[in-house]
Design an enzyme around this catalytic site. Structure first.
Site, PDB file in Angstrom:
ATOM      1  N   CYS A  44      46.604  41.437  23.174  1.00  9.63           N
ATOM      2  CA  CYS A  44      45.283  41.966  23.527  1.00  9.63           C
ATOM      3  C   CYS A  44      44.201  41.591  22.512  1.00  9.63           C
ATOM      4  CB  CYS A  44      45.354  43.482  23.706  1.00  9.63           C
ATOM      5  SG  CYS A  44      45.882  44.373  22.215  1.00  9.63           S
ATOM      6  N   HIS A  51      45.409  49.124  21.551  1.00 11.59           N
ATOM      7  CA  HIS A  51      45.129  48.229  22.685  1.00 11.59           C
ATOM      8  C   HIS A  51      43.629  48.010  22.794  1.00 11.59           C
ATOM      9  CE1 HIS A  51      46.412  46.015  26.156  1.00 11.59           C
ATOM     10  NE2 HIS A  51      45.558  46.664  26.953  1.00 11.59           N
ATOM     11  N   HIS A  77      42.287  42.404  29.898  1.00 10.13           N
ATOM     12  CA  HIS A  77      43.125  42.676  28.718  1.00 10.13           C
ATOM     13  C   HIS A  77      44.481  42.018  28.902  1.00 10.13           C
ATOM     14  CE1 HIS A  77      45.678  45.889  30.684  1.00 10.13           C
ATOM     15  NE2 HIS A  77      44.710  45.723  31.574  1.00 10.13           N
TER      16      HIS A  77
END
Length: 218
Positions: free
Chosen positions: A118, A173, A190
């Site tokens: 990510c 994340h 993502h």
């Protein structure tokens, strides 16, 4: 005849007597051997020889290596492109580049279309634009200006999430907003650990509870 034998016998006895006396005298005048002293000296010569004590090992002084004549290279701080270096006109290009990674499998530490994670996706998208940004997600979460509220989120903003819904924690994340379609539909791209690079809605059940902040890098 008898007289002759008796004289001969007498002479023989006399000679034997003289010989006996002389031999006894010789034995008396012969010095006695000191066997005790010889035995003691013999014992002294045959006694075990003492071994010298073992020498203790001598510690050697450490060898000093000559210092290098070349000075150590100075560490230089990483220079990132700061907010304001690129304006919002570049956002469509950011979105376009990011979407070229759609379907790329997830790979921790990856930086290309063979595999990417990510934070690597964010870093690589801006790298292709000639802009240097942090590589690690928690560093990215402190880069730029924080967006005040969810209602102010725009395309090009970065979104950050924690591991567990409803709990504080470290940033684990991140993604890039690609489209804002309404109050309950903010789409971001993502690198999903299970499905690779894809686009999802911030207001989905999974991401809504884990969302912590949005940053505007430009």
């Amino acid at each position: 005849m008898k007289k002759y034998l008796s004289q001969s016998l007498s002479c023989t006895i006399f000679i034997l007597l003289i010989t006996t006396l002389l031999s006894c005298e010789v034995f008396r005048t012969t010095p006695e051997r000191n066997t005790s002293s010889r035995g003691s000296s013999s014992r002294g010569r045959t006694s075990a020889t003492r071994r010298p004590p073992a020498r203790k090992p001598v510690a050697k002084a450490p060898v000093r290596r000559p210092s290098s004549s070349k000075p150590a290279p100075a560490r230089t701080a990483t220079t990132y492109s700061r907010p304001g270096d690129a304006n919002t006109e570049n956002v469509p290009q950011v979105v376009q580049i990011a979407r070229t990674y759609t379907g790329t499998p997830y790979r921790s530490g990856g930086n290309d279309k063979q595999g990417i994670d990510c934070s690597g996706l964010i870093c690589q998208v801006y790298s292709e634009m000639g802009v240097k940004v942090p590589r690690i997600s928690w560093q990215q979460s402190e880069f730029g200006q924080e967006v005040g509220s969810v209602e102010e989120i725009k395309p090009g903003d970065w979104l950050f999430f924690v591991p567990e819904a409803g709990k504080e924690g470290y940033v684990s994340h991140a993604g890039i907003v690609t489209d804002v379609r309404g109050r309950d539909e903010i789409i971001f791209i993502h690198a999903s650990t299970s499905r690779g690079v894809r686009e999802d809605n911030l207001f989905s059940t999974y991401f809504k509870g884990r969302f912590v902040k949005a940053m505007r890098p430009f």
